[in-house]
Design a protein around this motif. Structure first.
Motif, mmCIF file in Angstrom:
data_model
loop_
_atom_site.group_PDB
_atom_site.id
_atom_site.type_symbol
_atom_site.label_atom_id
_atom_site.label_comp_id
_atom_site.label_asym_id
_atom_site.label_seq_id
_atom_site.Cartn_x
_atom_site.Cartn_y
_atom_site.Cartn_z
ATOM 1 N N ALA A 10 0.854 -1.318 0.098
ATOM 2 C CA ALA A 10 0.064 -0.081 0.004
ATOM 3 C C ALA A 10 0.820 1.258 -0.056
ATOM 4 O O ALA A 10 0.562 2.208 -0.545
ATOM 5 C CB ALA A 10 -1.046 -0.109 1.296
ATOM 6 N N SER A 11 2.002 1.121 0.764
ATOM 7 C CA SER A 11 2.806 2.482 0.801
ATOM 8 C C SER A 11 3.500 2.595 -0.560
ATOM 9 O O SER A 11 3.414 3.824 -1.044
ATOM 10 C CB SER A 11 3.823 1.982 1.947
ATOM 11 N N GLU A 14 0.975 4.122 -2.917
ATOM 12 C CA GLU A 14 0.888 5.390 -2.500
ATOM 13 C C GLU A 14 2.038 6.530 -3.026
ATOM 14 O O GLU A 14 1.800 7.345 -3.657
ATOM 15 C CB GLU A 14 0.568 5.781 -1.191
ATOM 16 N N GLN A 15 3.233 6.049 -2.789
ATOM 17 C CA GLN A 15 4.495 6.604 -2.926
ATOM 18 C C GLN A 15 4.760 6.867 -4.608
ATOM 19 O O GLN A 15 4.968 7.982 -5.099
ATOM 20 C CB GLN A 15 5.756 5.991 -2.550
ATOM 21 N N GLY A 17 2.216 5.835 -7.206
ATOM 22 C CA GLY A 17 1.171 6.445 -7.868
ATOM 23 C C GLY A 17 0.903 5.925 -8.988
ATOM 24 O O GLY A 17 -0.199 6.388 -9.342
ATOM 25 N N GLU A 135 -7.574 -1.604 1.739
ATOM 26 C CA GLU A 135 -6.627 -0.507 2.034
ATOM 27 C C GLU A 135 -7.028 0.189 0.842
ATOM 28 O O GLU A 135 -7.000 1.543 1.161
ATOM 29 C CB GLU A 135 -5.173 -0.861 2.104
ATOM 30 N N ILE A 136 -6.806 -0.155 -0.478
ATOM 31 C CA ILE A 136 -6.968 0.649 -1.460
ATOM 32 C C ILE A 136 -8.248 0.172 -2.465
ATOM 33 O O ILE A 136 -8.132 -0.936 -2.994
ATOM 34 C CB ILE A 136 -5.652 0.886 -2.129
ATOM 35 N N SER A 161 -8.925 5.558 0.122
ATOM 36 C CA SER A 161 -7.972 5.369 -1.074
ATOM 37 C C SER A 161 -8.526 4.608 -2.211
ATOM 38 O O SER A 161 -8.916 3.863 -2.105
ATOM 39 C CB SER A 161 -6.791 4.718 -0.329
ATOM 40 N N MET A 163 -8.093 3.639 -6.234
ATOM 41 C CA MET A 163 -7.342 3.422 -7.591
ATOM 42 C C MET A 163 -7.947 3.369 -8.720
ATOM 43 O O MET A 163 -8.751 2.112 -9.017
ATOM 44 C CB MET A 163 -6.440 2.340 -7.380
ATOM 45 N N THR A 184 -5.300 8.028 -4.894
ATOM 46 C CA THR A 184 -3.915 7.596 -4.249
ATOM 47 C C THR A 184 -3.054 7.260 -5.233
ATOM 48 O O THR A 184 -1.907 7.350 -5.314
ATOM 49 C CB THR A 184 -4.424 6.489 -3.333
ATOM 50 N N CYS A 185 -3.675 6.327 -6.204
ATOM 51 C CA CYS A 185 -2.813 5.947 -7.622
ATOM 52 C C CYS A 185 -3.676 5.377 -8.447
ATOM 53 O O CYS A 185 -4.980 5.630 -8.544
ATOM 54 C CB CYS A 185 -2.081 4.670 -6.952
ATOM 55 N N ARG A 221 2.205 16.088 -7.574
ATOM 56 C CA ARG A 221 2.215 15.995 -5.768
ATOM 57 C C ARG A 221 2.854 17.011 -5.382
ATOM 58 O O ARG A 221 2.843 16.997 -3.848
ATOM 59 C CB ARG A 221 2.467 14.676 -5.682
#
Length: 222
Positions: A10-11, A14-15, A17, A135-136, A161, A163, A184-185, A221
């Protein structure tokens, strides 16, 4: 067994995208597409299990990523039942993406603490997915709903979140609309990994498109 925890997956979603996604029945071509996305900076890839013997192809891609592409997180999309989700997790899938919300898939993924992202098309479905530990959430088909739908969801549920997949293109205009709406992505398939006129793939072009899309997302971003 998954190489990455669902929190780690998930991280990275998000990072970075961006999650490229594709299916190809030729293992060698699939490896070259995967490598092109990796060289372009992508650190996640969704293999859409839509063809015969897809599990065998994914197994080879998964082993290739583990040995040759450090940090590459492999997932599987178009999963439609719990048995298939379990199989792909055994083959190294670090996340599972589904076209619809299925609670049986949620259970098997949660049991192994693997991230799952169900396709949802209403606030009720999204809320139920989150109650099941998602989560997403995947917004699918994204092109039908559009960025305004995302804005509408983020109003009452700013914690959600999202997508979108489908209707996402590697252009500044398209990505700006989605990320300004609060995604989020994004998942990106044929607009990123497209065949040439002669039905072959230009792997350098795929790498460059991936790199450009990631640069646009990073800029948006700032």
């Amino acid at each position: 067994m998954a190489q990455f925890t669902r929190i780690e997956v998930a991280s990275v979603m998000e990072q970075t995208g961006l999650i490229p996604l594709f299916f190809n029945s030729d293992v060698d071509i699939a490896k070259k597409i995967l490598k092109a996305c990796y060289d372009g900076g992508a650190r996640l890839l969704e293999f859409t299990a839509r063809g015969d013997f897809a599990a065998e192809i994914f197994s080879e891609l998964s082993k290739y990523a583990i040995t040759k592409l450090p940090g590459m997180i492999m997932g599987v999309g178009s999963v439609t039942d719990a048995a298939a989700a379990s199989l792909y997790m055994q083959l190294g899938a670090n996340f599972i993406v589904t076209p619809v919300l299925r609670e049986d898939i949620a259970l098997v993924c949660n049991r192994r603490k693997v991230l799952w992202s169900p396709g949802c098309g209403s606030l009720t479905e999204i809320a139920r997915a989150e109650e099941l530990g998602c989560e997403i959430v995947k917004l699918f088909p994204g092109g039908i709903y559009g960025p305004n739908f995302v804005k509408g969801i983020k109003g009452p549920q700013p914690w959600t979140s999202i997508m979108p997949t489908g209707g996402v293109a590697p252009t500044k205009e398209n990505l700006e609309a989605w990320f300004n709406a609060g995604v989020t992505c994004v998942g990106m398939g044929s607009k990123l990994i497209a065949k040439e006129a002669d039905e072959t793939y230009n792997f350098v072009k795929i790498e460059n498109k991936t790199k450009e899309a990631l640069q646009i997302i990073k800029f948006l971003r700032r």
